[in-house]
Each structure stands twice: as C-alpha cells, then as structure tokens.
Design a protein around this motif. Structure first.
Motif, mmCIF file in Angstrom:
data_model
loop_
_atom_site.group_PDB
_atom_site.id
_atom_site.type_symbol
_atom_site.label_atom_id
_atom_site.label_comp_id
_atom_site.label_asym_id
_atom_site.label_seq_id
_atom_site.Cartn_x
_atom_site.Cartn_y
_atom_site.Cartn_z
ATOM 1 N N ALA A 1 0.828 -1.211 0.000
ATOM 2 C CA ALA A 1 0.000 0.000 0.000
ATOM 3 C C ALA A 1 0.861 1.258 0.000
ATOM 4 N N TYR A 2 1.986 1.223 0.721
ATOM 5 C CA TYR A 2 2.887 2.377 0.710
ATOM 6 C C TYR A 2 3.496 2.593 -0.676
ATOM 7 N N VAL A 3 3.896 1.515 -1.332
ATOM 8 C CA VAL A 3 4.453 1.629 -2.683
ATOM 9 C C VAL A 3 3.392 2.162 -3.650
ATOM 10 N N ALA A 4 2.163 1.682 -3.530
ATOM 11 C CA ALA A 4 1.085 2.166 -4.394
ATOM 12 C C ALA A 4 0.816 3.650 -4.162
ATOM 13 N N TRP A 5 0.876 4.091 -2.901
ATOM 14 C CA TRP A 5 0.686 5.522 -2.618
ATOM 15 C C TRP A 5 1.774 6.353 -3.281
ATOM 16 N N ALA A 6 3.018 5.899 -3.217
ATOM 17 C CA ALA A 6 4.115 6.651 -3.837
ATOM 18 C C ALA A 6 3.949 6.725 -5.357
ATOM 19 N N VAL A 7 3.490 5.634 -5.968
ATOM 20 C CA VAL A 7 3.279 5.634 -7.427
ATOM 21 C C VAL A 7 2.155 6.600 -7.804
ATOM 22 N N VAL A 8 1.048 6.561 -7.081
ATOM 23 C CA VAL A 8 -0.079 7.465 -7.372
ATOM 24 C C VAL A 8 0.326 8.913 -7.134
ATOM 25 N N ASN A 9 1.086 9.160 -6.093
ATOM 26 C CA ASN A 9 1.527 10.525 -5.801
ATOM 27 C C ASN A 9 2.431 11.070 -6.908
ATOM 28 N N LYS A 10 3.212 10.204 -7.521
ATOM 29 C CA LYS A 10 4.084 10.647 -8.614
ATOM 30 C C LYS A 10 3.317 10.823 -9.919
ATOM 31 N N GLN A 11 2.438 9.883 -10.235
ATOM 32 C CA GLN A 11 1.759 9.913 -11.518
ATOM 33 C C GLN A 11 0.682 10.997 -11.591
ATOM 34 N N LEU A 12 -0.090 11.151 -10.532
ATOM 35 C CA LEU A 12 -1.218 12.081 -10.570
ATOM 36 C C LEU A 12 -0.861 13.486 -10.116
ATOM 37 N N PHE A 13 0.023 13.599 -9.138
ATOM 38 C CA PHE A 13 0.314 14.916 -8.559
ATOM 39 C C PHE A 13 1.717 15.409 -8.872
ATOM 40 N N GLY A 14 2.532 14.590 -9.515
ATOM 41 C CA GLY A 14 3.860 15.025 -9.899
ATOM 42 C C GLY A 14 4.855 15.134 -8.770
ATOM 43 N N HIS A 15 4.579 14.520 -7.620
ATOM 44 C CA HIS A 15 5.497 14.555 -6.485
ATOM 45 C C HIS A 15 6.295 13.253 -6.468
ATOM 46 N N GLY A 16 7.493 13.310 -7.015
ATOM 47 C CA GLY A 16 8.286 12.100 -7.153
ATOM 48 C C GLY A 16 9.303 11.861 -6.072
ATOM 49 N N GLN A 17 9.333 12.710 -5.049
ATOM 50 C CA GLN A 17 10.355 12.542 -4.019
ATOM 51 C C GLN A 17 10.146 11.254 -3.232
ATOM 52 N N ALA A 18 8.893 10.972 -2.832
ATOM 53 C CA ALA A 18 8.634 9.749 -2.085
ATOM 54 C C ALA A 18 8.881 8.509 -2.929
ATOM 55 N N TYR A 19 8.775 8.634 -4.236
ATOM 56 C CA TYR A 19 8.980 7.483 -5.121
ATOM 57 C C TYR A 19 10.456 7.221 -5.371
ATOM 58 N N TYR A 20 11.231 8.282 -5.611
ATOM 59 C CA TYR A 20 12.630 8.111 -5.993
ATOM 60 C C TYR A 20 13.590 8.164 -4.803
#
Length: 363
Positions: free
Chosen positions: A214-233
C-alpha cells in the motif's frame, strides 16, 4: 507603420492582414513603409515563436529531464557499489529512548501478568518477531540502501525482498523500542486466537506485504497524478510500525466489544488505532504518516475484506461437501421401524395379540 501597429485591433484573423498600412489611407504606400511593416510583423512572429518554444520547454522538457535525472540519482543511491550501513548501536544511555523503553517493559509485564511467564513461552512466533528485530539492531551491519522499502526499487527494479527486509531495520533505539512496545500486546493476542502457528505466520506475512504494498502504491499514485516524485525516488522506509498498526487494527476488530482505558477515558478497542495514530504524529511529527496509514489500510482490508471473503468461501466449500455426503433418496419409498399400524394394516400382529389377551385376563 509603427503608429498603425500600435492601434487596438491591429491583429486581424489572416496572417497577411498583419502587414501594417499607413495611418492615412489616402497617402501612397511606399517601399520603406511596406518594408517596415514586414519587419515589424516578422519581429512579432519571432517573439511568438520564442514564447511558444519557451512554454513548451518549461511544460514538457523539464519534467522529462527531471524524471530522468531523478531515476539516475535513485539508481545510484539505492544500488551504489559502496553500500550504506547503519553503525552498530551504542551502549551509551540515550535519554530519548528511556520513555519507549519503559513502555516496552510495561507491555511485557502486563503480558506476563495476564498470561503468566510460562504461557508467554507458548507464543513462539511473536517472540521470534521481537527478538529478530533486536538482534538485527544490535548487529548493525545491515545495508540500508539494499534493504529499505524504496518504491522505485520495488516497481522498476523488482526488488521484492524489500517488502520484508524493511520490517527488521530500525534507525535508533527510540525507533526500535517504541515499535516493539506497540507490537507486543497485539501480536501476543492474535497468536493466541490463531488456529495454529502456521496460520499466524501466514497472517503476519500477508499483513506485511499488504501494508508495504500500500505504501508503494501511494508513492506511485503521488508521482503519476500529482507530480510529487520525491517519495517514489528518494525515500526509503524502514521499521516495524506499518505492521504494528495493521496488527492493532486486526486485534481491535477481534476484541470488538472490549473497552480500553486511555487517560481515564474508556475507548472501544476497535478504534484504538486512530488514537494511536494521532498521538504518534503529535509527539513525533517526523514519523512517516503515509507508512503508518498504509498499515491501517492493510489492517482494515484484512479485517473487513479478506477475512470475511475467506469465511464465506469456507462456508460454501463446507456446504458442498455436506451435500456430497448426504444419502440419496431410495426408490422403494420410506422405511418403518417398530410396532403399530400404517394405513389400517397391522405391521406386527403378534404384539396386538399379546396386548388383547393381557387385557382379557385383567378383565
């Protein structure tokens, strides 16, 4: 021509209408005025082209470049040839760790009072989970880059082991003791209600994978929809807290009608996770709120989604097996046992004769 170009409405729809005309229509159009008009029009077109190119650059090119740079940086950070390891824990006393250490000691004491010291040894899975976290923390030589929960590494490099290894890594003693203090009562209770140690291990595995997923899915959605890639990368999660919140939600649902005394207020146990979540982030705002919320989501999904679905499936399979075992109706009709009559026909004539003779003798 310059005066004519500055008049409002000097931009008609056709491109050839952009050529300026003299302010006085009766004056003849000279070559110089026409050349000036063409030059002004070319300047305007070039300015518009520069503006469009700049807009395109700032809207399309930089995000792509930034994403490439972030991906390269993430590859270097999480898969560097020189792995980053947490130094071994220091034996010097830490004032910040005294409060969670006292909470852990109280949780263990409460379990010993409730179950008894001998019964605590009958919780092998919970004891193994707690002791493994302590051993890994004391060893210290654990690669943070290669074992933390990095959404980038899980999604793009398929490092599935990070969904499990991040649970056993803690940054300091305060982090470790606080997580263990929260995990002890719920883990002991859930193991006591499980049908077998194997079932409890399966339950822990499913909750761990679900919460970290669920945490990984949140990071992916946050990057794809809102453009916030810090939590993902750039963010790597560690700790037992996500699993601890998932266990707390499941244990609260199984206790159902139990009331817990918190600060002099009686609170239903099924809502204790909400109070603990708020209390944790008021006292330690630097903690990962998405990580804790992912654990809560995993617990809710397991308690109100997966478990009822498995229960319905088990009931369905049981009914099908019972229908297979039930005897089929025979073609000869029902069977009768004992003495008596059926439809006026005597089934056991001797029993009737004996009764009648006994009656005459009494008479």
């Amino acid at each position: 021509a310059a005066q004519a170009m500055s008049v409002p409405g000097a931009w008609p729809g056709k491109w050839w209408d952009m050529l300026s005309v003299p302010a006085n229509p009766e004056s003849p159009l000279t070559f110089d005025s026409f050349a000036n008009s063409v030059a002004d029009t070319a300047d305007r077109l070039s300015n518009q082209a520069v503006e469009m190119a700049s807009t395109l650059w700032h809207s399309v090119v930089p995000p792509t470049m930034n994403e490439r740079v972030a991906r390269l940086k993430a590859n270097w950070v999480w898969h560097n040839s020189r792995p980053l390891t947490r130094p071994p824990s220091s034996w010097e006393p830490d004032e910040l760790a005294l409060v969670p250490l006292f909470s852990l000691a109280k949780a263990l004491y409460d379990q010993a009072q409730e179950l008894g010291p001998s019964q605590m040894l009958h919780r092998p899975i919970s004891l193994a989970l707690l002791s493994s976290n302590v051993i890994v923390f004391l060893c210290g030589n654990v690669g943070l880059r290669s074992n933390c929960l990095s959404p980038f590494c899980v999604v793009e490099r398929h490092d599935w082991h990070r969904l499990f290894t991040a649970t056993f890594i803690h940054m300091d003693a305060t982090h470790l003791f606080s997580n263990l203090a929260v995990t002890v009562p719920d883990a002991f209770y859930l193991e006591s209600t499980s049908s077998s140690p194997v079932a409890f291990v399966a339950e822990l595995t499913l909750l761990t994978v679900t919460s970290h997923g669920a945490y990984v899915a949140w990071a992916v959605v946050n990057k794809q929809l809102f453009g916030h890639g810090q939590a993902y990368y750039s963010v790597g999660g560690v700790g037992l807290s996500s699993l601890a919140f998932a266990l707390q939600v499941v244990a609260g649902e199984r206790r159902a009608c139990t009331l817990v005394l918190l600060g002099g207020i009686r609170v239903p146990s099924k809502f204790m996770w909400a109070l603990n979540l708020a209390f944790t982030h008021v006292c330690t705002p630097e903690a990962s709120f998405p990580g804790h919320l992912s654990g809560v989501a995993a617990g809710l999904l397991y308690a109100y989604g997966i478990v009822p679905a498995l229960r319905c499936l088990s009931n369905l399979v049981g009914r099908l097996k019972n229908e297979e075992r039930a005897p089929a109706p025979t073609a000869t009709g029902p069977r009768f046992f004992g003495a008596g009559t059926t439809g006026g026909r005597v089934i056991n004539p001797e029993a009737t004769t004996v009764r009648s003779r006994a009656g005459w003798n009494r008479w």
